[in-house]
Motif scaffolding. Structure first.
Motif, PDB file in Angstrom:
ATOM      1  N   GLU A  95       2.360   2.118  -3.326  1.00 31.12           N
ATOM      2  CA  GLU A  95       1.848   0.993  -2.561  1.00 31.12           C
ATOM      3  C   GLU A  95       0.334   1.128  -2.454  1.00 31.12           C
ATOM      4  OE1 GLU A  95       5.755   1.072   0.393  1.00 31.12           O
ATOM      5  OE2 GLU A  95       3.816   1.872   1.042  1.00 31.12           O
ATOM      6  N   GLY A  96      -0.309   0.032  -2.135  1.00 29.49           N
ATOM      7  CA  GLY A  96      -1.721   0.053  -1.811  1.00 29.49           C
ATOM      8  C   GLY A  96      -1.900  -0.153  -0.323  1.00 29.49           C
ATOM      9  N   PRO A  97      -3.127  -0.111   0.177  1.00 30.80           N
ATOM     10  CA  PRO A  97      -3.356  -0.393   1.603  1.00 30.80           C
ATOM     11  C   PRO A  97      -2.826  -1.781   1.954  1.00 30.80           C
ATOM     12  CG  PRO A  97      -5.324   0.523   0.575  1.00 30.80           C
ATOM     13  CD  PRO A  97      -4.375   0.229  -0.528  1.00 30.80           C
ATOM     14  N   ALA A  98      -1.978  -1.855   2.965  1.00 26.61           N
ATOM     15  CA  ALA A  98      -1.227  -3.085   3.233  1.00 26.61           C
ATOM     16  C   ALA A  98      -1.884  -3.950   4.295  1.00 26.61           C
ATOM     17  CB  ALA A  98       0.197  -2.745   3.648  1.00 26.61           C
ATOM     18  N   VAL A  99      -1.627  -5.255   4.173  1.00 23.39           N
ATOM     19  CA  VAL A  99      -1.919  -6.213   5.235  1.00 23.39           C
ATOM     20  C   VAL A  99      -0.591  -6.838   5.648  1.00 23.39           C
ATOM     21  CG1 VAL A  99      -4.254  -6.696   4.440  1.00 23.39           C
ATOM     22  CG2 VAL A  99      -2.364  -8.059   3.553  1.00 23.39           C
ATOM     23  N   PHE A 100      -0.515  -7.292   6.893  1.00 27.33           N
ATOM     24  CA  PHE A 100       0.748  -7.801   7.437  1.00 27.33           C
ATOM     25  C   PHE A 100       0.575  -9.215   7.967  1.00 27.33           C
ATOM     26  CE2 PHE A 100       0.914  -3.247   7.549  1.00 27.33           C
ATOM     27  CZ  PHE A 100       2.237  -2.918   7.257  1.00 27.33           C
ATOM     28  N   ASP A 101       1.694  -9.946   8.021  1.00 25.16           N
ATOM     29  CA  ASP A 101       1.651 -11.236   8.706  1.00 25.16           C
ATOM     30  C   ASP A 101       1.634 -10.990  10.209  1.00 25.16           C
ATOM     31  OD1 ASP A 101       4.237 -10.549   9.381  1.00 25.16           O
ATOM     32  OD2 ASP A 101       5.187 -12.224   8.360  1.00 25.16           O
ATOM     33  N   ARG A 102       1.485 -12.037  10.986  1.00 25.97           N
ATOM     34  CA  ARG A 102       1.275 -11.879  12.428  1.00 25.97           C
ATOM     35  C   ARG A 102       2.501 -11.319  13.144  1.00 25.97           C
ATOM     36  NH1 ARG A 102      -1.341 -17.568  14.094  1.00 25.97           N
ATOM     37  NH2 ARG A 102      -1.909 -16.506  16.031  1.00 25.97           N
ATOM     38  N   GLN A 103       3.688 -11.484  12.554  1.00 28.50           N
ATOM     39  CA  GLN A 103       4.914 -10.963  13.160  1.00 28.50           C
ATOM     40  C   GLN A 103       5.336  -9.616  12.551  1.00 28.50           C
ATOM     41  OE1 GLN A 103       4.747 -14.279  12.040  1.00 28.50           O
ATOM     42  NE2 GLN A 103       4.229 -14.908  14.133  1.00 28.50           N
ATOM     43  N   ARG A 158       6.600  -9.053   9.722  1.00 30.88           N
ATOM     44  CA  ARG A 158       7.843  -9.172   8.966  1.00 30.88           C
ATOM     45  C   ARG A 158       7.597  -9.077   7.464  1.00 30.88           C
ATOM     46  NH1 ARG A 158       9.971 -14.495  12.283  1.00 30.88           N
ATOM     47  NH2 ARG A 158      10.441 -13.447  14.267  1.00 30.88           N
ATOM     48  N   GLN A 159       6.343  -9.276   7.059  1.00 35.94           N
ATOM     49  CA  GLN A 159       5.991  -9.232   5.653  1.00 35.94           C
ATOM     50  C   GLN A 159       4.697  -8.439   5.486  1.00 35.94           C
ATOM     51  OE1 GLN A 159       6.983 -13.369   3.697  1.00 35.94           O
ATOM     52  NE2 GLN A 159       5.992 -13.707   5.672  1.00 35.94           N
ATOM     53  N   ALA A 160       4.566  -7.816   4.335  1.00 34.58           N
ATOM     54  CA  ALA A 160       3.350  -7.068   4.024  1.00 34.58           C
ATOM     55  C   ALA A 160       2.942  -7.388   2.597  1.00 34.58           C
ATOM     56  CB  ALA A 160       3.575  -5.565   4.194  1.00 34.58           C
ATOM     57  N   ALA A 161       1.683  -7.196   2.307  1.00 31.51           N
ATOM     58  CA  ALA A 161       1.161  -7.394   0.957  1.00 31.51           C
ATOM     59  C   ALA A 161       0.139  -6.311   0.673  1.00 31.51           C
ATOM     60  CB  ALA A 161       0.533  -8.782   0.811  1.00 31.51           C
ATOM     61  N   PHE A 162       0.014  -5.981  -0.612  1.00 33.60           N
ATOM     62  CA  PHE A 162      -0.970  -4.967  -0.992  1.00 33.60           C
ATOM     63  C   PHE A 162      -1.390  -5.196  -2.436  1.00 33.60           C
ATOM     64  CE2 PHE A 162       3.244  -3.058  -1.618  1.00 33.60           C
ATOM     65  CZ  PHE A 162       3.189  -2.685  -2.953  1.00 33.60           C
ATOM     66  N   VAL A 197      -1.350  -8.356  -7.035  1.00 33.08           N
ATOM     67  CA  VAL A 197      -0.876  -8.561  -5.675  1.00 33.08           C
ATOM     68  C   VAL A 197       0.636  -8.381  -5.614  1.00 33.08           C
ATOM     69  CG1 VAL A 197      -0.757 -10.188  -3.744  1.00 33.08           C
ATOM     70  CG2 VAL A 197      -2.742 -10.215  -5.276  1.00 33.08           C
ATOM     71  N   PHE A 198       1.097  -7.633  -4.605  1.00 34.72           N
ATOM     72  CA  PHE A 198       2.518  -7.406  -4.376  1.00 34.72           C
ATOM     73  C   PHE A 198       2.878  -7.839  -2.960  1.00 34.72           C
ATOM     74  CE2 PHE A 198       1.618  -4.775  -7.936  1.00 34.72           C
ATOM     75  CZ  PHE A 198       2.807  -4.637  -8.656  1.00 34.72           C
ATOM     76  N   LEU A 199       4.097  -8.335  -2.815  1.00 36.36           N
ATOM     77  CA  LEU A 199       4.645  -8.746  -1.530  1.00 36.36           C
ATOM     78  C   LEU A 199       5.849  -7.875  -1.230  1.00 36.36           C
ATOM     79  CD1 LEU A 199       4.583 -11.022   0.715  1.00 36.36           C
ATOM     80  CD2 LEU A 199       6.196 -12.265  -0.748  1.00 36.36           C
ATOM     81  N   VAL A 200       5.982  -7.398   0.011  1.00 35.71           N
ATOM     82  CA  VAL A 200       7.089  -6.513   0.352  1.00 35.71           C
ATOM     83  C   VAL A 200       7.581  -6.829   1.765  1.00 35.71           C
ATOM     84  CG1 VAL A 200       5.576  -4.687   1.221  1.00 35.71           C
ATOM     85  CG2 VAL A 200       7.859  -4.105   0.418  1.00 35.71           C
ATOM     86  N   GLU A 201       8.894  -6.694   1.975  1.00 39.69           N
ATOM     87  CA  GLU A 201       9.483  -6.816   3.301  1.00 39.69           C
ATOM     88  C   GLU A 201       9.631  -5.418   3.889  1.00 39.69           C
ATOM     89  OE1 GLU A 201      13.190  -8.778   2.812  1.00 39.69           O
ATOM     90  OE2 GLU A 201      12.301 -10.736   2.350  1.00 39.69           O
ATOM     91  N   LEU A 241       0.856 -16.576   0.998  1.00 39.06           N
ATOM     92  CA  LEU A 241      -0.006 -15.410   0.811  1.00 39.06           C
ATOM     93  C   LEU A 241      -1.261 -15.887   0.090  1.00 39.06           C
ATOM     94  CD1 LEU A 241      -0.315 -12.301   1.018  1.00 39.06           C
ATOM     95  CD2 LEU A 241       0.787 -12.159  -1.222  1.00 39.06           C
ATOM     96  N   GLN A 242      -2.411 -15.599   0.676  1.00 43.73           N
ATOM     97  CA  GLN A 242      -3.684 -16.001   0.086  1.00 43.73           C
ATOM     98  C   GLN A 242      -4.338 -14.777  -0.579  1.00 43.73           C
ATOM     99  OE1 GLN A 242      -5.794 -17.394   3.550  1.00 43.73           O
ATOM    100  NE2 GLN A 242      -4.699 -19.341   3.635  1.00 43.73           N
ATOM    101  N   TYR A 243      -4.980 -15.006  -1.697  1.00 45.63           N
ATOM    102  CA  TYR A 243      -5.722 -13.936  -2.369  1.00 45.63           C
ATOM    103  C   TYR A 243      -6.784 -14.589  -3.248  1.00 45.63           C
ATOM    104  CZ  TYR A 243      -2.621 -15.095  -6.295  1.00 45.63           C
ATOM    105  OH  TYR A 243      -1.936 -15.758  -7.279  1.00 45.63           O
ATOM    106  N   ARG A 244      -7.648 -13.767  -3.815  1.00 49.27           N
ATOM    107  CA  ARG A 244      -8.724 -14.348  -4.609  1.00 49.27           C
ATOM    108  C   ARG A 244      -8.907 -13.645  -5.936  1.00 49.27           C
ATOM    109  NH1 ARG A 244     -14.002 -14.014  -1.018  1.00 49.27           N
ATOM    110  NH2 ARG A 244     -14.881 -14.961  -2.874  1.00 49.27           N
TER     111      ARG A 244
END
Length: 820
Positions: A95-103, A105-109, A115-119, A147-150
């Motif tokens: 995994e990479g350093p993760a960011v989470f949604d406000r609840q 329930r989801q993470a991305a890294f 870009v990867f999405l994980v529960e 999920l937003q990314y650039r």
């Protein structure tokens, strides 16, 4: 001092994986230059870039490979404390350093630029991108559905339910060619020719039909939004709710300025090769930037004018400007005088991570309902934090920080509390970096106060706590502190005194801490976020280094005789302090100017620290000072050198010499000085502005003429040379070359693209023309500003040691016998 010589190393939990490739330990005993300047792999491995796994049960970190610049990635399981090096197969599932949604329930890294999405609950993982480009900045939309990314300046939005990614917007510079109206000739053509009218009507109908279909079908790619003639788009920032896009633009026609070149003499081809470097200060000022707010829903854009910012129309350099203009006019250089005319409105740029070392220039609230922008005057005297009024499409100033000298490039972090409408920011307005909070339009509240620095603020995911790095206990002692987000008591969390960095766990309950000591590379520990005993996870020091009896630097306070207070320093001397009085001394001057070297952490100057051990072994004492302009001591300490670089610092170094004489009986005629980069510059200033005070000096990669250094650093402190020539003349060693009377060694890498070797060569030519004696220069054909080859390090410091042994070490009787 918390750590004496390597105290506590045995208590660290060794990880066998860290020593898998460790060579045989070097023999203990007498220190030598070959050992000190060898490839630093013999010392051990510093833990780098730690981050938490998505589930918070393990930590990842990197270690440099022996004999290579490559890094291996490790994972340590917190339950067992066991570290493992990840091979190719394991890396593919990392995994990479993760960011989470406000609840949560989801993470991305990000992993290998994708870009990867994980529960977190199930571990289910989806790869969102697989492209040759590098994606960055993943984050969840405010509603958690996307999920937003650039990619570069282009933002994308991945619809999680649909599994589809699309550009957030297609922005084009210029006017929409399809919306162009016919001119007078075109109108006549349409009036005269039926076929042309029919063709135009068909195109207009097709366009209207396309817009109707696009508006009704969210599955289509977004239509282009035309921004008009805004110049070149430098950056874009998408709001979390996907409604707004902030665009940063600048002119496409900025003059590049002449770029000096350096020569590579030792090349693979066998031919000398040139390399362009960077322009000189004042020869290419930063390009002014402008802001544009784009409403993605209404497909309209609005300029955000900075003209309402307080002080934006003032000229803080008015007096200097008037003097420079008068001097140029008197000299018959009227065209140059006209070029110095003050603008009606000062130009600004958006502060970025690259500009200031932290904070960034744009901060959205989590719900996308508020936007704050940090702007900086190109003349370096003002920093503004403004919010955006979305209804009026206007900037609204919330905080202005102004400085007669220059705004710091550090301590510019800012953002929003979790309530979405309270702004927080760091500011040096009291003279020290402290934390503030402010509701837009309301009054700012100081959340902290005191004569210490706060940096690296991190707001916990629940919004309850700030975690910060601070030297509240002592200027040289750093730890993690925490503070209630609404204000309250600042509480010390770690007890290392040499804390380098930290990462808060996803649940906010634990801290991963990088810590070090003067002879201990950064290592990783974990502890409760509220405080308590840490658990050490790594021990990357190799026995050949760890088992040596290094001299613990003694941190001392030198009283300033110029009203500056206490100058903190590291003192290296013999165990028997009574023996110090018969010894010569060396003063080391750290580089970078704004850098703190007197700390209880591992030093950037670890080779020099080992060299200082060697000097003590060979009969010297050494003093390493955080002179004025160094980091960690507040705004006034930093700005004391404004328009007079080299002079307050020299006062401090001379106070250090006097302290050695008074406190340790050092012979004032047997003191040498050396340093690199800014330290090299200060060595030149010491010998040229205080001749006779130092028996010899070694100036490594020194600046000798500030008018040939870069713009970003130099103009902060000395303004532009066209506007403030007196500051450059007062601050440049080459202007004092006729004062040289003490032995001087200059050493410089020939392919240094930071401080160009021409600085040293030009000064050398001045000495030749002035018929000076006892000066030498050593050039290194394959070295840049930071040397990398052990052979070069060894040769460089062999010459320094020989210089000191020849001109500093001999007692007066010996000097007389040698004819000196």
């Amino acid at each position: 001092m918390r750590r004496m010589i390597l105290a506590g190393l045995a208590a660290l939990a060794a990880s066998p994986a860290l020593f898998a490739d460790t060579p045989a330990a070097l023999p203990a005993g007498t220190l030598d230059l070959e050992t000190v300047m060898a490839n630093p792999d013999w010392i051990g491995a510093a833990v780098e870039a730690p981050y938490w796994s998505v589930d918070g049960r393990s930590l990842y970190y990197s270690l440099k490979q022996d004999g290579s610049k490559l890094r291996d990635r490790y994972r340590v399981d917190l339950a067992s404390g066991r570290s493992e090096k990840l091979g190719p197969d394991a890396l593919a599932q990392a995994e990479g350093p993760a960011v989470f949604d406000r609840q949560h329930r989801q993470a991305a890294f990000l992993l290998h630029g994708d870009v990867f999405l994980v529960e977190p609950g199930t571990g289910r993982r989806v790869q969102v991108t697989r492209t040759p480009e590098t994606e960055t900045s993943p984050r969840f939309s405010s509603d958690g559905r996307a999920l937003q990314y650039r990619q570069g300046k282009q933002w994308f939005v991945y619809d999680i339910a649909a599994g589809v990614a699309a550009p957030a917007a297609v922005l084009n510079v210029g006017d929409d060619p399809r919306g162009k109206q016919p001119d007078a000739l075109g109108r006549d053509q349409l009036r005269l020719f039926k076929a042309l009218r029919a063709a135009k009507a068909e195109k207009d109908a097709a366009r209207a039909n396309e817009e109707t279909l696009a508006a009704a079908d969210p599955g289509r790619a977004p239509r282009a939004i035309w921004l008009g003639d805004v110049g070149e788009v430098i950056d874009t920032e998408l709001s979390p709710d996907g409604r707004w896009m902030l665009v940063v633009a600048q002119s496409k026609d900025a003059k590049a300025g002449k770029t000096p070149e350096l020569m590579h003499y030792v090349t693979e081809s066998g031919y000398a090769e040139t390399q362009a470097t960077r322009t000189y200060v004042g020869h290419r000022d930063p390009v002014p930037q402008s802001l544009l707010l784009v409403d993605l829903r209404a497909r309209k854009s609005y300029p955000l004018d900075a003209g309402a910012l307080p002080g934006i129309k003032d000229d803080p350099l008015k007096d200097l400007r008037a003097g420079a203009v008068a001097a140029l006019n008197q000299a018959g250089r009227g065209d140059e005088a006209k070029a110095l005319k003050a603008p009606e409105q000062r130009a600004v740029r958006i502060i970025s991570d690259a500009d200031d070392g932290g904070g960034g220039g744009v901060a959205w609230s989590d719900d996308g309902g508020n936007l704050a922008i940090q702007l900086r005057a190109i003349d370096n005297k003002d920093r503004w934090i403004a919010t955006v009024d979305f209804d009026r499409h206007a900037l609204v100033n919330q905080h202005r920080l102004t400085d007669r000298a220059w705004i710091n490039w550090n301590f510019n972090d800012f953002g929003w509390l979790k309530d979405g409408h309270t702004l927080w920011y760091l500011s040096e307005e009291t003279g020290w970096s402290q934390l503030y909070a402010k509701a837009p339009g309301g009054k700012a509240r100081a959340l902290t106060s005191g004569r210490f620095e706060l940096s690296h603020p991190v707001l916990s995911e629940d919004g309850q706590w700030f975690y910060l790095r601070s030297n509240q206990v002592a200027p040289y002692s750093y730890d993690v502190y925490r503070l209630p987000a609404q204000g309250g008591q600042l509480t010390r969390v770690t007890q290392y005194q040499g804390m380098d960095d930290f990462v808060l766990s996803p649940d906010g309950r634990q801290l991963a801490v990088l810590h070090s000591a003067p002879y201990v590379l950064p290592q990783l520990a974990v502890q409760d976020a509220a405080g308590g005993a840490p658990r050490e996870l790594t021990q990357g020091m190799k026995p050949g280094f760890a088992q040596r009896a290094w001299i613990a630097p003694k941190i001392v306070g030198v009283a300033s005789t110029h009203g500056a207070g206490t100058i903190w320093a590291k003192y290296y001397g013999p165990t028997d302090e009574a023996a110090a009085g018969s010894r010569p001394a060396v003063i080391f001057v750290h580089g970078a100017g704004y850098l703190q070297n007197v700390t209880l952490s591992w030093s950037n100057y670890f080779r020099e620290q080992m060299f200082h051990n060697l000097l003590v072994q060979r009969g010297y004492v050494v003093l390493d000072m955080d002179y004025r302009a160094s980091e960690g001591y507040g705004r006034d300490w930093r700005t004391a050198i404004y328009r007079q670089m080299g002079h307050p610092e020299l006062e401090d170094l001379l106070d250090g010499k006097a302290w050695l004489v008074k406190e340790h009986g050092v012979d004032p005629h047997r003191v040498g000085i050396y340093g690199g980069s800014y330290g090299g510059f200060m060595t030149l200033m010491a010998l040229l502005c205080a001749p006779g005070e130092f028996a010899a000096g070694a100036a490594l990669r020194p600046v000798s003429d500030w008018s040939s250094y870069n713009h970003e650093y130099t103009s902060n402190i000395l303004n532009d040379p066209q506007l403030d020539p007196e500051a450059y003349a007062a601050s440049s060693p080459i202007e004092y070359a006729d004062h040289l009377q003490d032995a001087l060694l200059i050493e410089h890498g020939l392919i240094d693209d930071n401080v160009l070797a021409s600085d040293s060569i030009r000064l050398y030519q001045r000495f030749i023309e002035l018929h000076k004696k006892n000066f030498w220069m050593s050039l290194y054909p394959m070295e840049r500003h930071g040397f990398v080859n052990p052979d070069s390090w060894h040769d460089e410091y062999r010459r320094i040691a020989e210089l000191f042994d020849t001109y500093v070490k001999p007692a007066p009787a010996q000097e007389a016998a040698m004819g000196r």
